[in-house]
Design an enzyme around this catalytic site. Structure first.
Site, short mmCIF file in Angstrom:
data_model
loop_
_atom_site.label_atom_id
_atom_site.label_comp_id
_atom_site.label_asym_id
_atom_site.label_seq_id
_atom_site.Cartn_x
_atom_site.Cartn_y
_atom_site.Cartn_z
N ARG A 191 -7.17 70.58 -28.82
CA ARG A 191 -7.14 71.93 -29.40
C ARG A 191 -5.84 72.62 -29.02
O ARG A 191 -5.18 72.27 -28.04
CB ARG A 191 -8.34 72.74 -28.92
CG ARG A 191 -9.68 72.20 -29.42
CD ARG A 191 -10.85 73.03 -28.91
NE ARG A 191 -12.11 72.60 -29.50
CZ ARG A 191 -12.88 71.65 -28.99
NH1 ARG A 191 -12.51 71.04 -27.87
NH2 ARG A 191 -14.01 71.30 -29.57
N LYS A 218 -13.55 73.66 -24.29
CA LYS A 218 -14.51 74.51 -25.00
C LYS A 218 -15.94 74.24 -24.55
O LYS A 218 -16.73 75.17 -24.41
CB LYS A 218 -14.38 74.28 -26.51
CG LYS A 218 -15.23 75.21 -27.35
CD LYS A 218 -14.98 75.00 -28.84
CE LYS A 218 -15.83 75.95 -29.66
NZ LYS A 218 -15.61 75.75 -31.11
N HIS A 278 -5.80 74.44 -36.66
CA HIS A 278 -6.95 73.66 -36.19
C HIS A 278 -7.20 72.44 -37.08
O HIS A 278 -7.86 71.47 -36.64
CB HIS A 278 -8.21 74.52 -36.12
CG HIS A 278 -9.34 73.88 -35.38
ND1 HIS A 278 -9.34 73.66 -34.01
CD2 HIS A 278 -10.52 73.36 -35.83
CE1 HIS A 278 -10.45 73.06 -33.65
NE2 HIS A 278 -11.19 72.86 -34.72
N ARG A 281 -6.45 68.99 -35.75
CA ARG A 281 -7.53 68.27 -35.04
C ARG A 281 -8.44 67.55 -36.04
O ARG A 281 -8.85 66.41 -35.80
CB ARG A 281 -8.33 69.27 -34.19
CG ARG A 281 -9.49 68.66 -33.40
CD ARG A 281 -10.00 69.70 -32.42
NE ARG A 281 -11.30 69.38 -31.86
CZ ARG A 281 -11.49 68.62 -30.78
NH1 ARG A 281 -10.45 68.06 -30.18
NH2 ARG A 281 -12.70 68.41 -30.31
N TRP A 304 -16.32 66.53 -27.89
CA TRP A 304 -17.38 67.27 -28.55
C TRP A 304 -18.67 67.15 -27.74
O TRP A 304 -18.98 66.09 -27.18
CB TRP A 304 -17.62 66.73 -29.96
CG TRP A 304 -16.62 67.22 -30.95
CD1 TRP A 304 -16.53 68.48 -31.46
CD2 TRP A 304 -15.56 66.48 -31.56
NE1 TRP A 304 -15.48 68.57 -32.35
CE2 TRP A 304 -14.86 67.35 -32.44
CE3 TRP A 304 -15.13 65.15 -31.45
CZ2 TRP A 304 -13.78 66.95 -33.19
CZ3 TRP A 304 -14.04 64.74 -32.20
CH2 TRP A 304 -13.37 65.64 -33.07
N TYR A 313 -17.38 63.77 -39.99
CA TYR A 313 -16.31 62.88 -40.44
C TYR A 313 -16.84 61.52 -40.92
O TYR A 313 -16.06 60.69 -41.37
CB TYR A 313 -15.31 62.65 -39.29
CG TYR A 313 -14.77 63.92 -38.70
CD1 TYR A 313 -13.75 64.63 -39.35
CD2 TYR A 313 -15.27 64.43 -37.52
CE1 TYR A 313 -13.25 65.81 -38.81
CE2 TYR A 313 -14.78 65.61 -36.97
CZ TYR A 313 -13.77 66.29 -37.62
OH TYR A 313 -13.28 67.46 -37.10
#
Length: 348
Positions: A191, A218, A278, A281, A304, A313
């Site tokens: 990020r 995050k 973003h 990414r 994640w 994805y």
């Protein structure tokens, strides 16, 4: 005296001893003496009911906000939550929690939408409202019931990514220091903040790896970052430019705004519509999936928290489903000559 003026602005304050012995001293928020007296009388009655009848004390929205922000101060989304509560101040600052009804929620929802924001932006505000009210009811037991907070429908957004050719065009028009940041982002999938704030103490060139500390991630979990050949080349070129930070601009670091006017102008020159920082990414993740990286590995690489975030994805690499799709074609009808049509198609 129970009512008095404390400052030159003429606002009335109350001061008295509650039935449980506590000294009460607080503002009424008004310069009108009649309204101030009404506030004083209502407050005394409420405190008497709490002390003598066991009623729950009435808490204000501001009290709930203050406690909520203290409890989430360690979370990655704290700044966003704080910004949303500040916007709500002008509507609920002096309200008690039991005065925040479903109608009151609908009013702030309409007010937010009237500023021209998208449903997703409004939903971020509503999510904070819901989180605070749920805390007040279920964790702190300040109120017995809360209104249902309904979020607005949001369109399913497509994953925006660019091809390697488009990435090369973008890199060609960016200033050198920004191009290096973009190259590293496309090579690692980190990020924006994790790249711009990356320090040399987080990099091991011999082991070809870097890491993001839990308080920088995050999901608040450490991220191991394997460095591929492209990432290593970028780091080699950055050596010696700054003693602490990996990326800098004319010795200034960390980079405060990489997605400003220069970035937007470059994106426009290349003709990349609706492409944000973003999306670098998203591009990194899309390239990985298209090259056959398993989703569970991609989840770990990208840091994640849930597999659902990575499943966005999956549609980019349907090859693993080809075997199952082909099964439907095998039991084809045999023609008059006894030839299997599916097999015939393969031979031709």
């Amino acid at each position: 005296m129970s009512l008095y003026r404390r400052s030159k602005n003429g606002v009335w304050w109350v001061r008295f001893t509650a039935p449980d012995g506590r000294r009460i001293r607080q503002t009424t928020g008004t310069v009108d003496r009649t309204k101030a007296q009404e506030y004083h009388d209502r407050l005394r009655v409420e405190l008497w009911r709490v002390s003598k009848l066991g009623d729950k004390p009435r808490r204000t929205w501001q009290q709930a906000v203050a406690r909520y922000l203290r409890e989430v101060a360690h979370k990655a989304g704290y700044e966003e939550d704080n910004r949303q509560t500040k916007w709500l101040d002008k509507y609920w600052r002096d309200n008690y929690l039991d005065e925040i009804t479903r109608e009151a929620v609908e009013q702030v929802k309409a007010a937010k939408l009237s500023t021209g924001v998208a449903n997703a932006t409004c939903n971020r505000m509503l999510a904070v409202v819901r989180a605070i009210l749920r805390k007040a009811a279920y964790d702190w037991e300040w109120i017995d019931r809360i209104p249902k907070v309904r979020l607005l429908p949001e369109p399913k957004r497509r994953i925006r990514f660019i091809t390697r050719e488009e990435a090369a065009q973008l890199l060609a028009v960016l200033p050198k220091h920004l191009a290096e940041v973009v190259r590293f982002s496309l090579a690692t999938g980190l990020r924006k903040r994790n790249v711009t704030d990356l320090q040399w103490s987080q990099v091991d060139l011999e082991r070809r790896c870097a890491w993001v500390h839990p308080d920088q991630a995050k999901a608040r979990k450490a991220i191991a970052v394997p460095l591929n050949a492209e990432a290593m080349l970028v780091l080699r070129r950055q050596q010696g430019k700054h003693p602490v930070y990996v990326f800098c601009y004319r010795k200034h670091a960390p980079l405060s705004c990489v997605n400003g006017g220069t970035w937007r102008e470059a994106v426009k020159r290349v003709g990349l519509a609706d492409f944000r920082w973003h999306d670098l990414r998203h591009t990194w993740a899309s390239w990985h999936v298209q090259q056959g990286t398993p989703l569970h590995a991609l989840q770990e690489l990208g840091g994640w928290e849930t597999a659902e975030m990575v499943r966005r994805y999956a549609h980019l690499a349907p090859e693993h489903l080809a075997e199952y799709a082909e099964k439907l074609a095998k039991p084809r009808v045999v023609d008059g000559s006894g030839t299997n049509l599916a097999q015939a198609e393969k031979r031709t």
